[in-house]
Scaffold this active site. Structure first.
Site, short mmCIF file in Angstrom:
data_model
loop_
_atom_site.label_atom_id
_atom_site.label_comp_id
_atom_site.label_asym_id
_atom_site.label_seq_id
_atom_site.Cartn_x
_atom_site.Cartn_y
_atom_site.Cartn_z
N SER A 1 -0.38 3.40 2.07
CA SER A 1 -1.53 2.71 1.81
C SER A 1 -2.79 3.58 2.42
O SER A 1 -4.10 2.92 2.39
CB SER A 1 -1.52 1.30 2.56
N THR B 1 -3.62 -0.23 6.14
CA THR B 1 -4.84 0.35 6.52
C THR B 1 -4.97 0.97 7.94
O THR B 1 -4.56 0.26 8.76
CB THR B 1 -6.22 -0.45 6.36
N THR C 1 -8.38 3.94 4.12
CA THR C 1 -7.42 3.21 3.18
C THR C 1 -7.31 3.71 1.57
O THR C 1 -8.38 4.21 1.27
CB THR C 1 -7.36 1.82 3.03
N ARG D 1 -13.41 -1.75 -7.44
CA ARG D 1 -13.16 -2.57 -6.34
C ARG D 1 -13.17 -1.83 -5.04
O ARG D 1 -12.83 -0.66 -4.73
CB ARG D 1 -11.88 -3.20 -6.40
N VAL D 2 -13.93 -2.40 -4.01
CA VAL D 2 -14.27 -1.73 -2.68
C VAL D 2 -13.85 -2.68 -1.79
O VAL D 2 -13.97 -3.84 -1.94
CB VAL D 2 -15.74 -1.31 -2.39
N ASP E 1 -12.76 -4.09 2.54
CA ASP E 1 -13.35 -4.15 3.70
C ASP E 1 -13.70 -2.98 4.59
O ASP E 1 -14.44 -2.62 5.44
CB ASP E 1 -12.72 -5.29 4.83
N THR F 1 -7.39 -5.03 9.30
CA THR F 1 -6.50 -4.51 8.27
C THR F 1 -6.04 -5.86 7.60
O THR F 1 -6.09 -6.91 8.28
CB THR F 1 -5.45 -3.61 8.86
N GLY F 2 -5.89 -5.71 6.28
CA GLY F 2 -5.27 -6.91 5.73
C GLY F 2 -5.92 -6.97 4.16
O GLY F 2 -6.48 -6.05 3.41
C1 SD4 Z 1 -8.53 -3.39 1.51
N1 SD4 Z 1 -8.01 -3.57 4.09
O1 SD4 Z 1 -8.96 -2.36 1.11
C2 SD4 Z 1 -7.58 -2.71 3.06
C3 SD4 Z 1 -6.14 -2.88 2.53
C4 SD4 Z 1 -5.35 -2.68 3.60
O2 SD4 Z 1 -4.56 -3.30 5.74
O3 SD4 Z 1 -4.25 -2.38 3.37
N2 SD4 Z 1 -5.52 -3.37 4.78
O4 SD4 Z 1 -8.58 -4.49 1.36
#
Ligand code: SD4
Length: 335
Positions: free
Chosen positions: A63, A195, A213, A223-224, A226, A246-247
């Site tokens: 990721s 991330t 990420t 798409r962007v 966080d 992250t998430g």
């Molecule tokens: C996102 N937060 O682009 C990132 C993805 C991710 O752990 O894996 N976060 O939404």
């Protein structure tokens, strides 16, 4: 009286001796890379750039970096951000195409422009002008993920209230006449959440945060998430502390969890409680969101928190400081 107050207010969270590196997930090599910079007297900014850069090259968790999370067109695009917690300068790139070193480009935005964020094709052109190599970010693995998704009629995906053009495999999509309530973000449960978010304090008392990420599998092109948004994916203010999240970025960025956690620490909340409050604020609206956050206050005390969902019962993060002198894996139970 003063002594009594001091003793009863001792913090109960993780304590570190500076310099210090903390990062999301068990990305140990990234921690080690950042720690090596700090140990040799390097700056917090260099540490997060090197640490996140290491993850990009290693494609941490699939990721981070090239070859992960192909979008609906099969293309991997990158988001990254770096923030100087002493000067409050930020550099970020989003929807970056064809350039592997997203955190490096983010730093170039910070140091070689008056801007904060560049996006998409124009960010890639900027990067090339700054000497970053243009390369195809597709790998055999990302192609396979994309191919399987096409074979599965482009399911799951992040669209709602649309129907595909029947003459085409999947899209273009058209809006449905009626908006239908839908169980939100089924596809966000696909495991694509790793991330890197990294906080570093150097020996000079400087503080920096960085994120990198490739976002989410099958995201809608453009798409962007966080991660490149200051206050959402990360935030640093040397007078208060730093946080990195992250998430599920589409949900998390609506709450600026990193900014919230830093402001709570500024007001004296300990890092673990600040992290928990940032998660709770999101939970109130999105009980089942996938996400976690790491927090460190201005004196280097740290903590973390995560939302308990199937697949995330415990959240792992890495710490390296003068006490351990090596990356240590830490974990926190989600709630
Ligand atoms: C996102 N937060 O682009 C990132 C993805 C991710 O752990 O894996 N976060 O939404």
């Amino acid at each position: 009286m003063l002594l009594f107050f001091t003793l009863t207010c001792l913090p109960t969270f993780g304590q570190a001796s500076l310099p210090l590196v903390i990062n999301t997930w068990g990305f140990k090599n990234a921690t080690a890379a950042a720690w090596t910079v700090l140990q040799s007297g390097g700056s917090a900014l260099d540490a997060v750039e090197k640490g996140c850069g290491r993850c990009q090259r290693e494609q941490c968790g699939g990721s981070v970096g090239y070859g992960g999370s192909p979008d609906e067109n099969g293309e991997t695009t990158l988001d990254a951000m770096i923030m100087n917690g002493n000067t409050m300068e930020v550099g970020a790139v989003a929807d970056l195409k064809r350039i592997k070193n997203a955190i490096g480009v983010a730093r170039a935005v910070m140091e070689r422009t008056e801007h904060t964020m560049l996006v998409g094709e124009s960010a890639s052109v900027f990067a090339e002008n700054m000497g970053f190599a243009a390369e195809d970010l597709t790998t055999a693995k990302s192609l396979e993920i994309f191919t399987q998704w096409l074979k599965g009629s482009c399911q799951p995906n992040y669209r709602k209230n649309v129907s595909p053009d029947p003459s085409k495999l999947c899209h273009p999509y058209k809006p449905l006449a009626e908006l239908r309530p839908k169980e939100r973000r089924l596809s966000a449960n696909i495991r694509s959440h790793d991330t890197i978010g990294m906080i570093a304090f150097d020996r000079y008392g400087h503080l920096a945060v960085g994120t990198s990420t490739n976002g989410l599998n099958h995201k809608v092109p453009g798409r962007v998430g966080d991660s490149p948004i200051a206050g959402a994916g990360g935030y640093a203010d040397a007078s208060a502390g730093a946080a990195a999240a992250t998430g599920d970025g589409d949900v998390m960025m609506r709450f600026l969890p990193s900014y919230l956690a830093v402001e709570l620490m500024r007001a004296g909340t300990d890092p673990s409680a600040a992290c928990e409050t940032a998660i709770s604020r999101i939970k109130r609206h999105y009980a089942h969101f996938f996400g976690a956050i790491i927090c460190a206050n201005a004196t280097g005390h740290y903590g973390a928190a995560c939302n308990k969902v199937p697949g995330l019962l415990q959240f792992h993060y890495m710490v390296a400081d003068g006490g351990s002198d090596a990356p240590l894996l830490k974990s926190v139970d989600c709630f």
